[in-house]
Design an enzyme around this catalytic site. Sequence first.
Site, PDB file in Angstrom:
ATOM      1  N   ASP A  13       1.293  -0.600   0.114  1.00 20.36           N
ATOM      2  CA  ASP A  13      -0.160  -0.279   0.427  1.00 20.36           C
ATOM      3  C   ASP A  13       0.443   1.462  -0.242  1.00 20.36           C
ATOM      4  OD1 ASP A  13      -2.087   1.642   0.333  1.00 20.36           O
ATOM      5  OD2 ASP A  13      -2.206   1.556   2.059  1.00 20.36           O
ATOM      6  N   HIS A  30       2.185   3.855  -8.907  1.00 21.15           N
ATOM      7  CA  HIS A  30       2.309   2.212  -9.587  1.00 21.15           C
ATOM      8  C   HIS A  30       3.191   1.397 -10.025  1.00 21.15           C
ATOM      9  CE1 HIS A  30      -1.973   2.251  -7.446  1.00 21.15           C
ATOM     10  NE2 HIS A  30      -2.045   2.420  -8.392  1.00 21.15           N
ATOM     11  N   LEU A 124      10.466 -20.793  -3.932  1.00 17.66           N
ATOM     12  CA  LEU A 124       9.624 -20.033  -3.140  1.00 17.66           C
ATOM     13  C   LEU A 124       8.052 -20.046  -4.239  1.00 17.66           C
ATOM     14  CD1 LEU A 124       8.838 -17.238  -0.841  1.00 17.66           C
ATOM     15  CD2 LEU A 124       9.676 -16.317  -3.983  1.00 17.66           C
TER      16      LEU A 124
END
Length: 249
Positions: A13, A30, A124
Site C-alpha cells: 500500500d 504503481h 518460493l
Amino acid sequence: MDNILKHVAIIMDGNGRWAKERNRPRFWGHVRGAYRVSDIVERASNIGIEALTLYAFSTENWTRPVDEINILFKLLKKYLKSEFARIVKNKISFKVIGDTSQLDSETLELINELEASTKTNSGLKLTFCFGYSGRSEIINAINKLLSEGHKEITEEMITQYMMRPEIGDVDLLIRTGGDQRVSNFLLWQIAYAELYFESEKWPDFSANQFEDIIRKVQKRDRRYGRIENTVLTYRESQSSSMNNLNLIN
Ligand code: FPP
C-alpha cells in the site's frame, strides 16, 4: 537464515500517496511500486521463505478510475513478460489467485504458461492475488463443499478448498503505507499471523527493510493461545481432573 518464517503475505500500500507527495499522477506510484515487487520476490527467494503472497489487485479496487485499473493490468502484463525467465530460473512456483476474467487474453496466456512451467518447482511459492477478496475465497470454498453434499464442514475442509491450499497459513502479514487494516486479504489464512504495519510507502520499501522485518518478527514469541512451558494442556488434563473430582465426591 535460521528458523525462517514460512509464509509471508504483503499488502503493498501507499503507491498513490507516494506519487502525490512528488506531484506525480497516482499511476506513477504503481509503476515505481512494480519495481519493488521484483526486489522483494528476489530477496524472499534468497533468504529461504517458502511462500510469498502479494495483494496486487483487490475486488474493491474495481471502484478505481478506469485509467488506473488499466495501468495496473498493464503492469501485471509487463511484470510477467520481464520476469518470466527469472522466475523459471530461480525455481519459483508461480500462481495467480482471484478473479482474472477481466484480464486480456495475452495476460491470461502468460499467466497460464508461467503457472504451467513452474508448477512443480521446489523454490518460493509466489502467489499474486488479483481481483481477490478474502471473503469470496471463503464463501466459494463453502459453496463447493455444500455442492458436494457435505452436511458438516470442518476447518480442514475449508483449508483444502482455498485457492492455493499448499501455501497454508500466513506466518507474517506486512502492510506498507502506514494504515493498520487487513482489507479483506487472506482472511482465512491470517488467523494466527503476526501483523506488521510499516509506515514506508510501497515504492520506497526496500528488500533490506523487508529482511529486517522478517528478522524482527522471528524473535517474537508466537504462542498460538498457549502460555510458555505448559507441561500439561487443559485438554490433556481433563481425564486427570475428572479423576480428582471423583476423589472429592
Ligand atoms: C495500493 O496503493 C496498491 C495497489 C492497489 C496495487 C499494488 C500494485 C503494485 C505494487 C504495482 C503492480 C505490480 C504488479 C507486478 C502487479 P494505493 O494506490 O492504494 O496507495 P494509496 O493508499 O497511497 O492510495
